[in-house]
Scaffold this active site. Structure first.
Site, PDB file in Angstrom:
ATOM      1  N   SER A  94     -19.548 -10.667  23.925  1.00  0.00           N
ATOM      2  CA  SER A  94     -19.263 -11.226  25.245  1.00  0.00           C
ATOM      3  C   SER A  94     -17.785 -11.528  25.343  1.00  0.00           C
ATOM      4  CB  SER A  94     -20.064 -12.509  25.495  1.00  0.00           C
ATOM      5  OG  SER A  94     -19.699 -13.033  26.754  1.00  0.00           O
ATOM      6  N   TYR A 133     -12.752   0.985  18.256  1.00  0.00           N
ATOM      7  CA  TYR A 133     -12.651  -0.010  19.342  1.00  0.00           C
ATOM      8  C   TYR A 133     -11.199  -0.243  19.767  1.00  0.00           C
ATOM      9  CZ  TYR A 133     -17.339  -1.402  17.600  1.00  0.00           C
ATOM     10  OH  TYR A 133     -18.640  -1.446  17.163  1.00  0.00           O
ATOM     11  N   LEU A 170     -28.255  -7.237  22.723  1.00  0.00           N
ATOM     12  CA  LEU A 170     -28.622  -7.639  24.094  1.00  0.00           C
ATOM     13  C   LEU A 170     -28.893  -6.405  24.943  1.00  0.00           C
ATOM     14  CD1 LEU A 170     -25.816 -10.346  24.565  1.00  0.00           C
ATOM     15  CD2 LEU A 170     -28.111 -10.637  23.612  1.00  0.00           C
ATOM     16  N   ASP A 176     -17.035  -8.399  14.165  1.00  0.00           N
ATOM     17  CA  ASP A 176     -17.337  -6.993  13.891  1.00  0.00           C
ATOM     18  C   ASP A 176     -16.436  -6.070  14.712  1.00  0.00           C
ATOM     19  OD1 ASP A 176     -19.422  -4.982  12.725  1.00  0.00           O
ATOM     20  OD2 ASP A 176     -19.221  -4.459  14.844  1.00  0.00           O
ATOM     21  N   HIS A 236     -18.486   4.670  10.186  1.00  0.00           N
ATOM     22  CA  HIS A 236     -18.996   4.376  11.535  1.00  0.00           C
ATOM     23  C   HIS A 236     -20.196   5.236  11.940  1.00  0.00           C
ATOM     24  CE1 HIS A 236     -17.556   2.436  15.496  1.00  0.00           C
ATOM     25  NE2 HIS A 236     -18.833   2.662  15.564  1.00  0.00           N
ATOM     26  N   ARG A 275     -20.712 -17.707  27.826  1.00  0.00           N
ATOM     27  CA  ARG A 275     -21.761 -16.885  27.208  1.00  0.00           C
ATOM     28  C   ARG A 275     -21.539 -16.752  25.693  1.00  0.00           C
ATOM     29  NH1 ARG A 275     -21.401 -14.504  32.420  1.00  0.00           N
ATOM     30  NH2 ARG A 275     -19.950 -12.844  31.839  1.00  0.00           N
ATOM     31  N   LYS A 283     -14.759  -0.590  10.702  1.00  0.00           N
ATOM     32  CA  LYS A 283     -15.451   0.681  10.428  1.00  0.00           C
ATOM     33  C   LYS A 283     -14.463   1.831  10.504  1.00  0.00           C
ATOM     34  CE  LYS A 283     -19.149  -1.317  13.172  1.00  0.00           C
ATOM     35  NZ  LYS A 283     -18.369  -2.006  14.233  1.00  0.00           N
ATOM     36  N   GLN A 302     -25.543  -0.614   9.717  1.00  0.00           N
ATOM     37  CA  GLN A 302     -25.472  -1.191  11.068  1.00  0.00           C
ATOM     38  C   GLN A 302     -25.998  -0.164  12.074  1.00  0.00           C
ATOM     39  OE1 GLN A 302     -22.163  -2.339  14.330  1.00  0.00           O
ATOM     40  NE2 GLN A 302     -21.824  -3.338  12.368  1.00  0.00           N
TER      41      GLN A 302
HETATM   42  P1  A2P Z   1     -19.944 -10.374  29.189  1.00  0.00           P
HETATM   43  O1  A2P Z   1     -18.957  -9.838  28.182  1.00  0.00           O
HETATM   44  O2  A2P Z   1     -19.397 -10.425  30.564  1.00  0.00           O
HETATM   45  O3  A2P Z   1     -20.564 -11.678  28.745  1.00  0.00           O
HETATM   46  P2  A2P Z   1     -24.490  -6.197  23.682  1.00  0.00           P
HETATM   47  O4  A2P Z   1     -24.096  -7.324  22.797  1.00  0.00           O
HETATM   48  O5  A2P Z   1     -25.933  -5.811  23.556  1.00  0.00           O
HETATM   49  O6  A2P Z   1     -23.580  -5.019  23.587  1.00  0.00           O
HETATM   50  O7  A2P Z   1     -24.385  -6.740  25.201  1.00  0.00           O
HETATM   51  C1  A2P Z   1     -23.143  -7.062  25.759  1.00  0.00           C
HETATM   52  C2  A2P Z   1     -23.278  -7.215  27.262  1.00  0.00           C
HETATM   53  O8  A2P Z   1     -24.112  -8.332  27.575  1.00  0.00           O
HETATM   54  C3  A2P Z   1     -21.952  -7.447  27.924  1.00  0.00           C
HETATM   55  O9  A2P Z   1     -21.961  -6.764  29.157  1.00  0.00           O
HETATM   56  C4  A2P Z   1     -21.920  -8.961  28.143  1.00  0.00           C
HETATM   57  O10 A2P Z   1     -21.159  -9.279  29.274  1.00  0.00           O
HETATM   58  C5  A2P Z   1     -23.370  -9.276  28.373  1.00  0.00           C
HETATM   59  N1  A2P Z   1     -23.729 -10.611  27.887  1.00  0.00           N
HETATM   60  C6  A2P Z   1     -23.382 -11.175  26.719  1.00  0.00           C
HETATM   61  N2  A2P Z   1     -23.939 -12.388  26.572  1.00  0.00           N
HETATM   62  C7  A2P Z   1     -24.650 -12.618  27.682  1.00  0.00           C
HETATM   63  C8  A2P Z   1     -25.448 -13.710  28.132  1.00  0.00           C
HETATM   64  N3  A2P Z   1     -25.617 -14.790  27.379  1.00  0.00           N
HETATM   65  N4  A2P Z   1     -26.040 -13.605  29.351  1.00  0.00           N
HETATM   66  C9  A2P Z   1     -25.865 -12.508  30.116  1.00  0.00           C
HETATM   67  N5  A2P Z   1     -25.133 -11.442  29.750  1.00  0.00           N
HETATM   68  C10 A2P Z   1     -24.523 -11.489  28.540  1.00  0.00           C
END
Ligand code: A2P
Length: 275
Positions: A233, A49, A192, A44, A109, A238, A74, A163
């Site tokens: 991430s 971005y 997240l 995505d 967007h 992760r 977007k 979205q």
């Molecule tokens: P990082 O890129 O260092 O993994 P969202 O998807 O809600 O925007 O959240 C993204 C944020 O959550 C980023 O700061 C990412 O950091 C962090 N993040 C992504 N996956 C995990 C995970 N499994 N555990 C902890 N933090 C995570």
């Protein structure tokens, strides 16, 4: 990976996507390659971005066939006229999808401020859809009133996807219900909560119960709501962890507990986009 059909199209969208907001250059390319290797088939991106070309480069480098990858981008806003906006979209499509390529999903967007701009952009998306360069078209951050308004000018209605920001603390029940009623697929950005609530004790207790991480519980919550979560991430471990969510299911009680965390607009990370 499982897919969800997009109503009124011949396509379907993989249930889990990979978000690339704030990933740039080599690190964006690497993250996309890591994600494809970890099993994601849905990326995505967005003009905003500033990483469409990096996403495109990673997809080109990857051994996975283009047809097996679902790419979204977007359009930010009108470029000044329908023709200019059309060219701006084509540029984006070629950045992520290659020369003469296509995207699987093209979104507006944000609704922005005026109906005129929404109408112009939707017309451009409809043209690209008819030309096969956007296999599906949709919107982002639209509220029911924006989607209702589209009926006045749209040839393609309803939009295939909306979205919006969705996670337990921001559940946007009104737009969710509306989209469910109209069979509009909901994609969940910031599933997240940008990491803000990963230490929440209620979430932590559920994570312990399933022997999963808080992030995995949040992704599972979105999947069981029939939302298409787009976790982001930049970290390979992760990235893998977030894709490892298809071997367990939250029970009804835990879904209810997570439902109870909703704080409405106060829980939004992007409150300007939330009612
Ligand atoms: P990082 O890129 O260092 O993994 P969202 O998807 O809600 O925007 O959240 C993204 C944020 O959550 C980023 O700061 C990412 O950091 C962090 N993040 C992504 N996956 C995990 C995970 N499994 N555990 C902890 N933090 C995570």
């Amino acid at each position: 990976q499982d897919r969800v059909p997009l109503t009124n199209t011949t396509s379907s969208i993989p249930k889990l996507g990979f978000g690339v907001y704030q990933l740039y250059g080599q690190s964006c390319q690497k993250a996309v390659l890591d994600a494809l290797q970890a099993g994601y088939r849905h990326i995505d991106s967005a003009q905003l971005y500033r990483n469409e070309a990096d996403v495109g480069a990673a997809i080109q480098q990857s051994p996975i066939q283009r047809e097996d990858i679902f790419i979204t981008t977007k359009i930010r806003q009108s470029a000044g006229s329908p023709d200019k906006s059309y060219r701006s979209c084509v540029e984006s499509i070629e950045k992520v999808g290659g020369k003469d390529g296509y995207v699987d999903l093209l979104l507006i967007h944000i609704p922005g401020t005026g109906r005129e701009s929404r109408e112009e952009l939707w017309g451009v998306l409809e043209r690209l859809h008819a030309e096969g360069r956007a296999r599906a078209i949709g919107v982002s951050n639209y509220r029911p009133q924006h989607i209702e308004e589209m009926k006045e000018y749209a040839k393609v209605w309803p939009p295939h996807v909306n979205q919006v920001e969705l996670h337990p603390w921001c559940q946007q029940r009104e737009i969710v219900q509306y989209c469910e009623d109209k069979s509009i697929v909901l994609a969940a950005y910031s599933p997240l909560s940008c990491g803000d609530h990963l230490n929440d004790p209620t979430l932590g207790a559920i994570a312990d119960k399933y022997d999963k991480s808080p992030a995995q519980i949040l992704i599972r919550f979105a999947l069981q709501k029939n939302w298409v979560p787009l976790p982001k991430s930049g970290n390979p471990d992760r990235i893998k962890q977030n894709a490892n969510v298809f071997d367990f299911a939250l029970d009804e009680g835990d879904m209810k507990t997570l439902d109870g965390l909703d704080r409405g607009k106060a829980g939004a990370l992007f409150p300007a986009n939330v009612k």
